[in-house]
Design a protein around this motif. Structure first.
Motif, PDB file in Angstrom:
ATOM      1  N   TRP A   1       0.839  -1.219   0.000  1.00  0.00           N
ATOM      2  CA  TRP A   1       0.000   0.000   0.000  1.00  0.00           C
ATOM      3  C   TRP A   1       0.862   1.252   0.000  1.00  0.00           C
ATOM      4  O   TRP A   1       0.575   2.220  -0.702  1.00  0.00           O
ATOM      5  N   ARG A   2       1.912   1.228   0.843  1.00  0.00           N
ATOM      6  CA  ARG A   2       2.732   2.432   1.002  1.00  0.00           C
ATOM      7  C   ARG A   2       3.378   2.825  -0.323  1.00  0.00           C
ATOM      8  O   ARG A   2       3.434   4.002  -0.680  1.00  0.00           O
ATOM      9  N   TYR A   3       3.860   1.837  -1.049  1.00  0.00           N
ATOM     10  CA  TYR A   3       4.476   2.163  -2.332  1.00  0.00           C
ATOM     11  C   TYR A   3       3.454   2.698  -3.326  1.00  0.00           C
ATOM     12  O   TYR A   3       3.657   3.726  -3.963  1.00  0.00           O
ATOM     13  N   PHE A   4       2.346   2.004  -3.476  1.00  0.00           N
ATOM     14  CA  PHE A   4       1.353   2.416  -4.456  1.00  0.00           C
ATOM     15  C   PHE A   4       0.767   3.778  -4.130  1.00  0.00           C
ATOM     16  O   PHE A   4       0.390   4.532  -5.022  1.00  0.00           O
ATOM     17  N   ALA A   5       0.650   4.094  -2.835  1.00  0.00           N
ATOM     18  CA  ALA A   5       0.095   5.390  -2.448  1.00  0.00           C
ATOM     19  C   ALA A   5       0.967   6.535  -2.936  1.00  0.00           C
ATOM     20  O   ALA A   5       0.467   7.618  -3.245  1.00  0.00           O
ATOM     21  N   SER A   6       2.276   6.308  -3.016  1.00  0.00           N
ATOM     22  CA  SER A   6       3.182   7.375  -3.450  1.00  0.00           C
ATOM     23  C   SER A   6       3.437   7.365  -4.952  1.00  0.00           C
ATOM     24  O   SER A   6       3.823   8.383  -5.521  1.00  0.00           O
ATOM     25  N   ALA A   7       3.190   6.209  -5.599  1.00  0.00           N
ATOM     26  CA  ALA A   7       3.570   6.078  -7.008  1.00  0.00           C
ATOM     27  C   ALA A   7       2.788   7.006  -7.916  1.00  0.00           C
ATOM     28  O   ALA A   7       3.281   7.424  -8.960  1.00  0.00           O
ATOM     29  N   SER A   8       1.541   7.338  -7.539  1.00  0.00           N
ATOM     30  CA  SER A   8       0.704   8.161  -8.414  1.00  0.00           C
ATOM     31  C   SER A   8       0.822   9.647  -8.126  1.00  0.00           C
ATOM     32  O   SER A   8       0.190  10.452  -8.815  1.00  0.00           O
ATOM     33  N   MET A   9       1.596  10.016  -7.120  1.00  0.00           N
ATOM     34  CA  MET A   9       1.716  11.426  -6.751  1.00  0.00           C
ATOM     35  C   MET A   9       2.831  12.092  -7.553  1.00  0.00           C
ATOM     36  O   MET A   9       3.968  11.619  -7.563  1.00  0.00           O
ATOM     37  N   PRO A  10       2.545  13.203  -8.231  1.00  0.00           N
ATOM     38  CA  PRO A  10       3.630  13.913  -8.919  1.00  0.00           C
ATOM     39  C   PRO A  10       4.601  14.522  -7.925  1.00  0.00           C
ATOM     40  O   PRO A  10       4.217  14.890  -6.815  1.00  0.00           O
ATOM     41  N   ARG A  11       5.868  14.596  -8.319  1.00  0.00           N
ATOM     42  CA  ARG A  11       6.887  15.212  -7.476  1.00  0.00           C
ATOM     43  C   ARG A  11       7.270  16.551  -8.083  1.00  0.00           C
ATOM     44  O   ARG A  11       7.498  16.655  -9.291  1.00  0.00           O
ATOM     45  N   GLN A  12       7.379  17.551  -7.230  1.00  0.00           N
ATOM     46  CA  GLN A  12       7.583  18.904  -7.742  1.00  0.00           C
ATOM     47  C   GLN A  12       8.879  19.021  -8.529  1.00  0.00           C
ATOM     48  O   GLN A  12       8.899  19.621  -9.614  1.00  0.00           O
ATOM     49  N   GLU A  13       9.963  18.455  -8.016  1.00  0.00           N
ATOM     50  CA  GLU A  13      11.246  18.621  -8.699  1.00  0.00           C
ATOM     51  C   GLU A  13      11.219  17.943 -10.078  1.00  0.00           C
ATOM     52  O   GLU A  13      11.828  18.436 -11.036  1.00  0.00           O
ATOM     53  N   GLN A  14      10.495  16.836 -10.183  1.00  0.00           N
ATOM     54  CA  GLN A  14      10.395  16.162 -11.472  1.00  0.00           C
ATOM     55  C   GLN A  14       9.512  16.947 -12.439  1.00  0.00           C
ATOM     56  O   GLN A  14       9.820  17.076 -13.627  1.00  0.00           O
ATOM     57  N   ALA A  15       8.397  17.495 -11.928  1.00  0.00           N
ATOM     58  CA  ALA A  15       7.532  18.321 -12.778  1.00  0.00           C
ATOM     59  C   ALA A  15       8.279  19.550 -13.278  1.00  0.00           C
ATOM     60  O   ALA A  15       8.186  19.918 -14.463  1.00  0.00           O
ATOM     61  N   ASP A  16       9.036  20.186 -12.391  1.00  0.00           N
ATOM     62  CA  ASP A  16       9.811  21.367 -12.794  1.00  0.00           C
ATOM     63  C   ASP A  16      10.825  21.011 -13.879  1.00  0.00           C
ATOM     64  O   ASP A  16      11.029  21.761 -14.835  1.00  0.00           O
ATOM     65  N   ALA A  17      11.463  19.844 -13.737  1.00  0.00           N
ATOM     66  CA  ALA A  17      12.459  19.425 -14.726  1.00  0.00           C
ATOM     67  C   ALA A  17      11.819  19.171 -16.085  1.00  0.00           C
ATOM     68  O   ALA A  17      12.373  19.538 -17.131  1.00  0.00           O
TER      69      ALA A  17
END
Length: 748
Positions: free
Chosen positions: A366-382
């Motif tokens: 659960w813990r992994y899947f809960a984070s997998a769909s969340m965008p990360r700001q540093e990646q979006a900025d890149a």
């Protein structure tokens, strides 16, 4: 269909609607269930926007097919149904045909039919067009067909409407485009949204989006209790106990059904074990080819299979009214998702059995899947920076060589940015729109907290002493919840709890059977020159690895769990060997079905010290070697240098050399401290992080001279396989005639 401009109201509407329903179900005495006609009337007479929240099997499809028949009789254009899964589309088309409704689809699997479908639409020969939410952003469809459909369609249907919501258990970014589509519809176009799995928070969110343009939304909600379902929970901690229960008792369950697993490898392992035990079963996962999915679905419908052992790939849309049971080996992450999956059973039977067998590994998954769909700001900025600086559209493959984001996460991130208006999918790839984008940290934190609460509710469901069905209803904010009188809490255990020793031994034998094939990399990633690495195209045979082996996948039910305990570490970076930060990142997740294997090594913060390989692990590796059908036996052993687990890796290599009477030649050298980079990067960056970081030292090179056969290359964990690929290429260049990679574990 006949066309008439006369509007239908009152008794005339009821009579015509009933006749259409009876054609749909093929039964002369059929009549509407509570709420069905009210929804149809609101759509056909009132031209309203309607949200229907009703239990699985209530007949939501009957509402939109009957409304379609009536709207087409009035001379309206075709119904457009936004449907999330190909399986659901297939069932909907079959149901439409039974009612004399001409239904077609545009999706990724029937591109050869698009021209014919488009022509049929133009001729007015289509009553229902089914499209996926992703199709709404296909450049050609969006520009050439969607504007005309928005103006001419007689009814818009949003199926599985909980996907619109950030709070929905099966969130898909493309569903959020529907809000924009709604603003382009004429005021007279009715809209229907349907779901069986929406709590009050999801309903509020969906209503807000359906009301785009200031429209009023009628919500019709019914009780969600499923009177046919007999719920139960059987906690069995050991994976061999859960599998043994299935081996011993699957044949006692009514009819045919579904056995759900949380990961692809678990589904595949269980299916093999049950087939070995004599059951007609098959695995059904995100790796299953579309044509094979159709064949397996039909086999289950026809009761030619006792069960499909499935991941969430078999979820929304699969319709078998007499499905007799649903079992879960491991729990979904929320009661809402669980309710949706068990809702496949007992639609047209007096009783269906639903049993949950949770596992101790569930929370890690659960813990992994809960984070997998969340965008990360540093990646979006890149990503935004790369698109803005390029001045031209970039494909996903091109972006991978510019931004360090793994493929599946990159694809999801682009969808989120697209829905938010910051990027646009165009011919040739993706382009920045110039619209400012701000990372909504508050929103994602709210969603994260909500998911944490839902995970705790799933634990409460497993451990609670009240009625199981009433608990699920309350989780869906159904105020009609009452004790069901059938579940294990209301009526006592209805399922067998004893497990014969013979079944346990059979299960243990299957789960403890080590050995997973490691396919060698065949191609270097595209765009490596942008990262300063002079590689492209196919990997030359002269430096390529041979096929390898691992003891187990980390997501396996058997050795996988034991290896997770052995390899647990403080952070994702400590999950690998010398290439820890580059070759042992979290594996890709499928954002639409969430079913790939999570990074279970990194999900626990305990950090045991490095230690030599235990004897039982050496025995398991020897078993793998014994069953390996290599063309030529290895003649020597080399280890990949490990910063995190030097004792484990070198003792494993040395121990195998001693047991197999093979010379252990030592390890490659690390250059400048070894591989660098952050965990979780994509294939191109992970290769770049490894490139130039290994060398074959003079001593090792001298020992390789004259080695008469393949070299066994030993490591602890393989994920991207670039560590093994690069180390193997160096050994081949130094004179090794072939390199056979061997690892303890493989991610995925």
């Amino acid at each position: 269909m006949p066309s008439s401009p006369a509007a239908l109201t009152g008794l005339d509407l009821r009579e015509r609607a009933t006749a259409a329903l009876r054609r749909l179900v093929g039964r002369d005495g059929a009549d509407f269930r509570d709420g069905q006609f009210e929804a149809i009337e609101a759509l056909v007479s009132g031209r309203r926007r309607v949200l229907v929240v009703q239990r699985t099997g209530w007949g939501k499809s009957a509402v939109y097919f009957v409304a379609t028949a009536l709207r087409r009789a009035e001379g309206a254009g075709p119904t457009v149904i936004v449907s999330p899964l190909l399986a659901l589309m297939r069932d909907q088309i079959a149901a439409a045909e039974r009612a004399g409704i001409r239904a077609v689809t545009l999706n990724s699997t029937n591109a050869d039919e698009w021209a014919a479908v488009t022509a049929a639409l133009a001729r007015g020969e289509v009553d229902v067009l089914l499209v996926s939410p992703e199709r709404l952003n296909n450049p050609r469809f969006r520009e050439e067909q969607l504007p005309g459909l928005a103006q001419s369609c007689g009814l818009l249907v949003v199926d599985e409407a909980h996907c619109i919501s950030d709070w929905g258990h099966d969130f898909r970014p493309d569903y959020r485009r529907i809000r924009d589509l709604l603003t382009t519809l004429p005021d007279s176009t009715p809209v229907l949204a349907t779901t069986a799995t929406a709590n009050a928070r999801v309903v509020t969110d969906v209503v807000e989006q359906l009301g785009a343009g200031g429209r009023d939304v009628l919500t019709l909600r019914g009780p969600l209790a499923r009177e046919s379902l007999r719920l139960g929970v059987l906690p069995l901690a050991a994976p061999e106990q859960r599998l043994a229960w299935l081996i011993a008792h699957l044949g006692e369950l009514p009819g045919s059904g579904i056995v759900y697993a949380l990961t692809v490898s678990a589904a595949e392992d269980v299916a093999v074990a049950l087939r070995d035990a004599g059951f007609e079963v098959a695995a059904y996962t995100g790796r299953t080819e579309p044509s094979e999915r159709v064949r397996l679905e039909e086999a289950l419908r026809d009761n030619r299979l006792k069960a499909l052992v499935a991941t969430s790939a078999l979820g929304m849309g699969f319709d078998k009214p007499d499905l007799g049971f649903v079992l879960h080996l491991g729990a979904p992450s929320s009661p809402v998702a669980y309710y949706q999956q068990v809702g496949r059973a007992g639609r047209a039977t007096e009783r269906a059995d639903v049993l949950l067998m949770p596992g101790p590994e569930d929370k890690d998954i659960w813990r992994y899947f809960a984070s997998a769909s969340m965008p990360r700001q540093e990646q979006a900025d890149a990503v935004l920076r790369a698109l803005a600086q390029s001045g031209r559209p970039l494909s996903t493959v091109a972006l991978e060589s510019i931004v360090d984001v793994r493929r599946t996460r990159l694809e999801l991130l682009l969808k989120v940015l697209d829905v938010d208006g910051a990027v646009q999918r165009v011919q040739g790839g993706w382009a920045a729109t110039g619209v400012p984008w701000t990372y909504d940290a508050e929103r994602y934190e709210r969603v994260s907290q909500a998911r944490d609460r839902e995970q705790q509710l799933m634990v409460d469901y497993e451990r609670g002493d009240g009625c199981r069905m009433a608990f699920l209803q309350r989780c869906l904010d159904d105020d009609t919840a009452r004790d069901c009188g059938r579940c294990d809490r209301c009526a006592g255990d209805w399922f067998a709890s004893e497990i014969p020793e013979a079944a346990v031994l059979t299960a243990r034998s299957r789960l403890e059977r080590p050995g997973v094939v490691l396919e060698p990399r065949a191609q270097w990633p595209s765009g490596m020159d942008r990262l300063g690495v002079p590689l492209k195209g196919r990997i030359a045979p002269a430096v390529a690895l041979s096929e390898g082996r691992a003891v187990a996948r980390l997501s396996d039910l058997g050795w996988g769990q034991r290896l997770r305990q052995l390899l647990r570490s403080e952070s994702p970076a400590s999950a690998g060997s010398a290439a820890a930060s580059a070759d042992a990142a979290p594996p890709a997740a499928d954002p639409a079905a969430f079913e790939q294997s999570p990074d279970l090594i990194a999900s626990n913060h305990a950090a045991p010290s490095d230690r030599p390989a235990p004897p039982e692990l050496l025995r398991a590796v020897v078993d793998v070697l014994r069953d390996w059908d290599w063309a030529e036996r290895p003649a020597a052993i080399v280890a990949v240098p490990s910063r995190r687990r030097p004792q484990l890796v070198t003792s494993l290599a040395a121990g195998l050399g001693e047991l197999g009477r093979l010379p252990y030649l030592g390890t490659l050298d690390l250059v400048d401290g070894g591989p660098v980079g952050e965990p979780g990067g994509n294939s191109a960056f992970r290769l770049a992080n490894i490139w130039g970081r290994f060398a074959v030292g003079a001593d090792l090179r001298a020992r390789l001279e004259g080695v008469p056969g393949p070299v066994l290359l030993v490591d602890d964990v393989a994920d991207s396989r670039w560590t093994l690929t690069v180390a193997g290429a160096l050994l081949r260049e130094a004179g090794a005639p072939a390199v056979l990679p061997l690892t303890l574990a493989v991610e995925g």
